[in-house]
Design a protein around this motif. Structure first.
Motif, PDB file in Angstrom:
ATOM      1  N   GLU A  85       0.855  -1.194   0.000  1.00 30.01           N
ATOM      2  CA  GLU A  85       0.000   0.000   0.000  1.00 30.01           C
ATOM      3  C   GLU A  85       0.886   1.237   0.000  1.00 30.01           C
ATOM      4  N   VAL A  86       0.706   2.115  -1.011  1.00 30.93           N
ATOM      5  CA  VAL A  86       1.543   3.316  -1.105  1.00 30.93           C
ATOM      6  C   VAL A  86       0.682   4.573  -0.980  1.00 30.93           C
ATOM      7  N   PHE A  87       1.377   5.674  -0.710  1.00 33.56           N
ATOM      8  CA  PHE A  87       0.700   6.952  -0.467  1.00 33.56           C
ATOM      9  C   PHE A  87       1.445   8.030  -1.256  1.00 33.56           C
ATOM     10  N   HIS A  88       0.728   8.714  -2.158  1.00 34.01           N
ATOM     11  CA  HIS A  88       1.339   9.759  -2.982  1.00 34.01           C
ATOM     12  C   HIS A  88       1.307  11.076  -2.210  1.00 34.01           C
ATOM     13  N   ILE A  89       2.442  11.431  -1.691  1.00 34.18           N
ATOM     14  CA  ILE A  89       2.531  12.496  -0.703  1.00 34.18           C
ATOM     15  C   ILE A  89       2.287  13.875  -1.289  1.00 34.18           C
ATOM     16  N   HIS A  90       2.788  14.138  -2.510  1.00 33.87           N
ATOM     17  CA  HIS A  90       2.677  15.485  -3.082  1.00 33.87           C
ATOM     18  C   HIS A  90       1.215  15.866  -3.312  1.00 33.87           C
ATOM     19  N   LYS A  91       0.477  14.947  -3.913  1.00 33.42           N
ATOM     20  CA  LYS A  91      -0.935  15.239  -4.196  1.00 33.42           C
ATOM     21  C   LYS A  91      -1.726  15.430  -2.900  1.00 33.42           C
ATOM     22  N   ALA A  92      -1.470  14.533  -1.922  1.00 33.52           N
ATOM     23  CA  ALA A  92      -2.200  14.629  -0.649  1.00 33.52           C
ATOM     24  C   ALA A  92      -1.902  15.948   0.061  1.00 33.52           C
ATOM     25  N   ALA A  93      -0.630  16.351   0.099  1.00 32.57           N
ATOM     26  CA  ALA A  93      -0.248  17.595   0.779  1.00 32.57           C
ATOM     27  C   ALA A  93      -0.841  18.808   0.061  1.00 32.57           C
ATOM     28  N   GLU A  94      -0.819  18.772  -1.266  1.00 27.68           N
ATOM     29  CA  GLU A  94      -1.361  19.895  -2.035  1.00 27.68           C
ATOM     30  C   GLU A  94      -2.865  20.028  -1.817  1.00 27.68           C
ATOM     31  N   ASP A  95      -3.572  18.882  -1.820  1.00 30.90           N
ATOM     32  CA  ASP A  95      -5.018  18.921  -1.588  1.00 30.90           C
ATOM     33  C   ASP A  95      -5.354  19.456  -0.204  1.00 30.90           C
ATOM     34  N   LEU A  96      -4.530  19.153   0.779  1.00 27.33           N
ATOM     35  CA  LEU A  96      -4.774  19.633   2.145  1.00 27.33           C
ATOM     36  C   LEU A  96      -4.487  21.128   2.280  1.00 27.33           C
ATOM     37  N   PHE A  97      -3.398  21.585   1.677  1.00 27.48           N
ATOM     38  CA  PHE A  97      -2.971  22.991   1.850  1.00 27.48           C
ATOM     39  C   PHE A  97      -3.774  23.959   0.992  1.00 27.48           C
ATOM     40  N   VAL A  98      -4.466  23.430  -0.029  1.00 28.87           N
ATOM     41  CA  VAL A  98      -5.277  24.314  -0.887  1.00 28.87           C
ATOM     42  C   VAL A  98      -6.352  25.017  -0.065  1.00 28.87           C
ATOM     43  N   ASN A  99      -6.881  24.333   0.926  1.00 31.74           N
ATOM     44  CA  ASN A  99      -7.990  24.890   1.711  1.00 31.74           C
ATOM     45  C   ASN A  99      -7.528  25.738   2.899  1.00 31.74           C
ATOM     46  N   ILE A 100      -6.214  25.910   3.038  1.00 32.18           N
ATOM     47  CA  ILE A 100      -5.693  26.704   4.155  1.00 32.18           C
ATOM     48  C   ILE A 100      -5.239  28.062   3.625  1.00 32.18           C
ATOM     49  N   ARG A 101      -5.764  29.088   4.208  1.00 31.45           N
ATOM     50  CA  ARG A 101      -5.454  30.444   3.752  1.00 31.45           C
ATOM     51  C   ARG A 101      -3.977  30.757   4.015  1.00 31.45           C
ATOM     52  N   GLY A 102      -3.356  31.423   3.027  1.00 31.64           N
ATOM     53  CA  GLY A 102      -1.972  31.859   3.169  1.00 31.64           C
ATOM     54  C   GLY A 102      -0.932  30.776   2.888  1.00 31.64           C
ATOM     55  N   TYR A 103      -1.369  29.658   2.308  1.00 33.67           N
ATOM     56  CA  TYR A 103      -0.430  28.551   2.073  1.00 33.67           C
ATOM     57  C   TYR A 103      -0.055  28.390   0.602  1.00 33.67           C
ATOM     58  N   ASN A 104      -0.257  29.485  -0.160  1.00 31.30           N
ATOM     59  CA  ASN A 104       0.086  29.408  -1.588  1.00 31.30           C
ATOM     60  C   ASN A 104       1.570  29.119  -1.791  1.00 31.30           C
ATOM     61  N   LYS A 105       2.380  29.712  -0.914  1.00 31.09           N
ATOM     62  CA  LYS A 105       3.821  29.510  -1.039  1.00 31.09           C
ATOM     63  C   LYS A 105       4.188  28.044  -0.794  1.00 31.09           C
ATOM     64  N   ARG A 106       3.521  27.446   0.211  1.00 27.93           N
ATOM     65  CA  ARG A 106       3.795  26.032   0.498  1.00 27.93           C
ATOM     66  C   ARG A 106       3.347  25.140  -0.674  1.00 27.93           C
ATOM     67  N   ILE A 107       2.212  25.549  -1.292  1.00 33.50           N
ATOM     68  CA  ILE A 107       1.725  24.774  -2.454  1.00 33.50           C
ATOM     69  C   ILE A 107       2.728  24.847  -3.592  1.00 33.50           C
ATOM     70  N   ASN A 108       3.275  26.035  -3.804  1.00 33.99           N
ATOM     71  CA  ASN A 108       4.306  26.193  -4.836  1.00 33.99           C
ATOM     72  C   ASN A 108       5.542  25.363  -4.509  1.00 33.99           C
TER      73      ASN A 108
END
Length: 1037
Positions: free
Chosen positions: A227-250
């Motif tokens: 069982e594997v977990f794709h970390i980039h997609k999961a982190a991006e989906d989580l941070f999209v809904n957090i205000r001020g996290y555009n830099k982290r998404i980039n």
């Protein structure tokens, strides 16, 4: 209505539903209870303000991070079970119908399933109060992880894992402040961790740097097994809904791009470096195993680094080519083998290290503590006392060490000293923590080497990637340069059972069966590949051996003769044929032939097969060499049958000498396999060749074919040449009998079949003879009355003449001639066997011969037959043929009395004797001095008459000598009569037939020339010889 029907169906099946879903339902309940305990423990840790630093309180920090990762992984896996809601709902409904109330855990369980629909989002909220503790633990990895995440060039420049880069420090113990961290996998700890406490990424540059470094090296994580977990997609989906996290998404997107474009090449270079580093390490340690003591840390670091790279490759197999992975696994297995083999060496070293150095340093540190409460002081003193009491004698006596209590005490002490209000705070005494971490590592070198190997180099994950595992194996076999490492795949199957757990015993059989089937498949494929290479080499060698056969020199001789004759004309002749051996002359060392490539590939693969004598997988022992032996036996058997080239339609078959040459070439190649693999190739030869002697379908065909054609009169036995020769016929025969039956071919046949095979061949020949004798007995029974009269009237010529016209005689002589031909062939075979055995076992053959020659005449017949049977097996001629006696004995009829059988045997000899004169009228009965026989094979009658008489009268316990005297009297009387005949057609070959009497006496051990003289004047024999020789000279002129 439909819903009511479904509910009614559930009502009927409720007990089955409860029974089948209980395991799943209560597993979810266990997860919920585990979650409750984890949350309670995390709250307690926060309340105590526990200090976490991986370099100081290693065990506490590592287990804390393990707890967080296990908790997170479990909730993610839970959310991936698609039927989770249906399972708990259906179970609860059945429970309600059965017990009248819902299960008491159902409300909380249902709420948990709903809450953790998006597990990471929920846990981000949960971990807000735990952020400080988690971030401290993660940030402490900055002293460890960047060193583990260096490029291959940086590792190479730092001479990482090299024992010989600094020879002067080779014996110095490998030391590090982070000794325990050198061997563990850390990348997966941070990725979940920084998502759960994401706020630290905005406030701590070190945390952000660590997080980005980890994101750049991998695109997915292993949750559990496959069982594997794709970390980039999961982190991006989580941070999209957090205000001020555009830099982290980039940052995430940049890191993903970096991972996709550069991670593959970076890890490939690391694997390349590790292959050479582990090879060097394994080679040095094999030569100097004593270095395992001071350099044990290097070994476990190497195993850990290699394991991480292999698992990374396995998870990213679709984005990275899988090549040369077998070599890296092989060197890992080599290091693991060194650790297991030289465990006592490491124990001796670290027992002395603990008692002579670690105990002293720890004692000094404890003495220098400004504050040391009584409890902590007692624990630390016990550590010192435990280490001081160690001695090398304990290792020599085989004493079992157990430091688990000491390690547990240290773990508890870490917990006591890491809370905020501890009297002795470990945060203020980091040197003590680092020293104890080193000591714990040293104790594991004494009592937990196997556990350390599992911790640092376990690759049981391959059990769950069986398709990729098999693909890697096939690629390894296809590359000759990698095939020497193919044994690592069966060795990996020994890892599989380490992934089982005592809390889940039901999967042991499934995983165990998979490990056994894979190991068996790998070893079988390796043996098949080696067998195919050996077969190709044998084919090449057989071709080269074939070039040396005598038949190929004729063309060379012809060319030489033509060259001399054409010299004067000046015309160019045919191009010279290449002589055998030209292939061995090389003008360039770089020239590589196909045979060279085959030998290279074979030596590489055989190295792998011979690498371990046996390996144990799930309490089953596998022996790789036996797989090869088994396949070689099967292929050798098929090859021998194939080399006979028997064609049933055309009756074509390879000559025994050519077959023997091919078999010897094949055996020479097989014998050379012992240079590569420790196997008993003689056992293979014995098994295969002995089996061939028992099943001679293809090997026996040429003799049966010869017999069939002989009986049709197209082939004659030439005693002078000791061979069967084709006679001129209108239809050309498909083969030349002389090429198959001369003395050299018969010796080759004997060499191939051996005594067992020749005995089987004799039995086959005797079966044909017994069938002919059975037909002869029928003729005797039909003419019994006439033969009885003739037996007593041989001195009454007129009466004999009357009786002679009462029955048909040629059939008798024709069948006796066939018997004689078969016996002549057997005589050739026996003589060839004797020649072969005289070369191989001369002393034994001479002993058997001496035994036979000195058996007294008055010896009991049963004893004599045993001696004759022994002699016959050695190829020696016997007065009475034991094989013929056995064959004819089986013909005894129950309806005929022994006396009647004896009478028939006597009358058979009479029948043959009185039929001899009819041969004189046959144009083919002419005697040829050149071949010392007759063209129609009647000279074989001499052998047939003597052998049949000896066998029949041995069976019926009659006097062989008396019966042969009677035969001689009847035969001479019958032949003397044709001397008075005036018809030239009837007497055309009278002199040639007279010679049969001389041949019968010469062949018989029971008759003498004096006896013949009394029945048949010798002057007639002398005149007959003179006549046939004179006739032969005139015919040739």
């Amino acid at each position: 209505a439909g819903l009511q029907q479904q509910l009614a169906q559930l009502q009927k099946e409720k007990s089955e539903i409860l029974k089948n879903l209980a395991l799943y339902y209560f597993t979810f309940v266990d997860v919920m209870e585990f979650k409750d305990h984890v949350c309670e423990l995390l709250n307690t840790i926060d309340a105590c303000q526990v200090f976490f630093d991986i370099t100081v309180n290693f065990d506490l920090t590592k287990n804390y991070l393990d707890l967080v990762v296990t908790y997170t992984t479990l909730m993610i896996i839970l959310s991936r079970i698609e039927e989770r809601k249906a399972i708990i709902g259906l179970y609860n409904y059945a429970h309600e119908m059965t017990h009248g109330a819902s299960d008491r855990e159902y409300p909380r369980l249902g709420q948990m399933i709903v809450d953790y629909e998006n597990p990471l989002k929920k846990m981000m909220e949960e971990f807000v109060p735990h952020g400080k503790s988690l971030s401290d633990a993660l940030v402490s990895l900055q002293m460890v992880y960047p060193r583990r995440n260096l490029s291959a060039d940086q590792w190479r420049n730092a001479q990482l894992l090299s024992l010989i880069s600094a020879p002067s420090t080779m014996l110095n113990p490998a030391q590090s402040d982070t000794v325990s961290m050198k061997r563990i996998t850390l990348k997966w700890l941070r990725l979940f961790g920084f998502i759960l406490c994401h706020s630290v990424l905005n406030s701590d540059a070190a945390a952000l740097s660590l997080w980005k470094l980890a994101l750049q090296s991998s695109t997915c994580l292993c949750l559990f097994r496959d069982e594997v977990f794709h970390i980039h997609k999961a982190a991006e989906d989580l941070f999209v809904n957090i205000r001020g996290y555009n830099k982290r998404i980039n940052d995430i997107r940049e890191c993903k791009e970096q991972a996709l474009s550069h991670a593959g090449s970076m890890h490939r270079e690391r694997r390349k470096f590790l292959r050479s580093a582990l090879k060097e390490l394994a080679t040095v340690l094999a030569d100097q195993p004593g270095l395992l003591g001071p350099k044990a840390l290097f070994v476990f670091m190497a195993l850990s680094f290699a394991r991480d790279e292999i698992i990374w490759l396995l998870r990213h197999k679709n984005s990275a080519p899988i090549i040369h992975i077998a070599e890296l696994i092989f060197y890992m297995e080599e290091l693991r083998a060194h650790v297991r083999k030289y465990g006592p060496v490491m124990q001796r070293y670290y027992v002395q290290y603990l008692s002579g150095f670690d105990a002293v340093v720890l004692n000094e540190l404890v003495q220098n503590l400004s504050v040391c409460p009584e409890d902590e002081s007692i624990i630390m003193s016990s550590f010192v006392n435990t280490m001081t009491s160690l001695s090398v004698k304990q290792v020599e006596d085989g004493e079992v060490f157990d430091f688990r209590g000491m390690r547990l005490d240290w773990f508890r002490l870490q917990a006591y000293t890491s809370v905020s209000k501890a009297s002795l705070g470990i945060a203020d005494h980091k040197e003590l923590g680092k020293m104890m971490n080193t000591i714990i590592f040293h104790t594991k070198m004494v009592d937990s080497l196997v556990d350390m190997l599992v911790e640092t180099s376990d690759l049981s994950i391959f059990c769950f990637y069986s398709r990729a595992f098999e693909k890697m194996f096939q690629q390894c076999l296809e590359l000759p340069s990698q095939s020497r490492h193919s044994i690592c795949f069966p060795l990996l199957c020994t890892h599989f059972m380490s992934c089982t757990h005592e809390l889940c015993p039901e999967e042991r059989h499934h995983i165990g069966d998979r490990s056994l089937s894979l190991c068996n498949m790998f070893l079988d494929e390796m043996a098949k590949q080696a067998r195919n290479l050996i077969t190709d080499i044998c084919t090449e060698q057989c071709t080269l051996s074939d070039q040396l056969l005598p038949k190929h020199c004729a063309k060379t001789i012809s060319q030489a003769v033509n060259k001399k004759s054409k010299k004067a004309t000046g015309k160019k002749g045919e191009p010279e044929r290449e002589k055998p051996g030209v292939e061995s002359m090389r003008k360039n060392r770089l020239l590589v032939t196909n045979l060279d490539k085959l030998h290279t590939a074979l030596s590489e693969l055989c190295f792998s097969i011979n690498y371990v004598p046996n390996l144990v997988v799930w309490e089953h022992t596998f022996t790789p060499r036996e797989y090869l032996t088994s396949h070689l036996e099967i292929r050798f058997t098929k090859s021998i049958v194939g080399m006979t080239m028997y064609n049933q339609a055309t009756q074509e078959i390879a000559k025994p000498s050519e077959l023997l040459t091919s078999v010897r070439a094949y055996m020479t190649v097989l014998q050379s396999i012992e240079n590569y693999v420790t196997i008993d190739i003689t056992r293979v030869f014995n098994n295969v060749l002995l089996q061939q002697t028992q099943h001679l379908d293809s090997h026996g065909e040429p003799t049966i074919t010869i017999q069939g054609i002989v009986s049709n009169g197209h082939i004659a036995y030439f005693p002078a040449m000791k061979a069967f020769v084709n006679l001129p016929t209108e239809n050309e025969l498909t083969f030349n009998a002389e090429e198959y039956s001369d003395i050299s071919e018969m010796r080759s046949l004997s060499e191939l079949l051996g005594p067992y095979g020749m005995k089987f061949l004799s039995e086959s020949l005797m079966w044909h003879i017994s069938s002919q004798v059975a037909e002869l007995k029928k003729l005797v029974v039909e003419n019994m009355e006439v033969l009885t009269q003739m037996r007593t009237s041989f001195d009454k010529p007129d009466h004999m003449s009357v009786c002679a016209f009462s029955f048909v005689k040629p059939f008798v002589l024709k069948r006796m001639t066939i018997i004689g031909v078969i016996l002549s062939f057997r005589s050739l075979a026996q003589e060839a066997l004797r020649d072969v055995l005289s070369c191989h076992i001369p002393f034994l053959v001479s002993s058997v011969e001496d035994f036979k020659d000195h058996i007294p005449r008055e010896t009991d017949m049963k004893v004599a037959m045993n001696v004759y049977e022994l002699s016959s097996a050695a190829g020696l001629p016997c007065e009475i043929d034991p094989a013929l006696v056995v064959a004819l004995s089986s013909q005894k009829s129950e309806n005929i009395s022994p006396e009647e059988e004896y009478k028939i045997a006597c009358l058979l000899m009479v029948f043959v004797a009185v039929s001899l004169p009819t041969l004189a009228s046959n144009v083919m009965s002419q005697y040829s001095p050149a071949i010392e026989g007759h063209c129609n094979n009647i000279h074989c009658l001499a052998k047939a008459i003597n052998q049949i008489a000896a066998a029949l009268f041995t069976i019926h316990k009659g006097s062989i000598e008396d019966r042969l005297k009677e035969f001689l009297a009847l035969a001479s009387s019958s032949l003397l009569k044709i001397g008075q005949e005036t018809d030239k057609m009837t007497t055309r070959n009278r002199e040639s037939v007279y010679l049969l009497l001389d041949m019968i006496v010469q062949e018989s051990p029971f008759l003498t020339m004096d006896l013949l003289e009394s029945c048949f004047p010798y002057v007639l024999l002398r005149n007959a010889y003179h006549a046939v020789y004179k006739q032969s000279i005139s015919a040739n002129a």
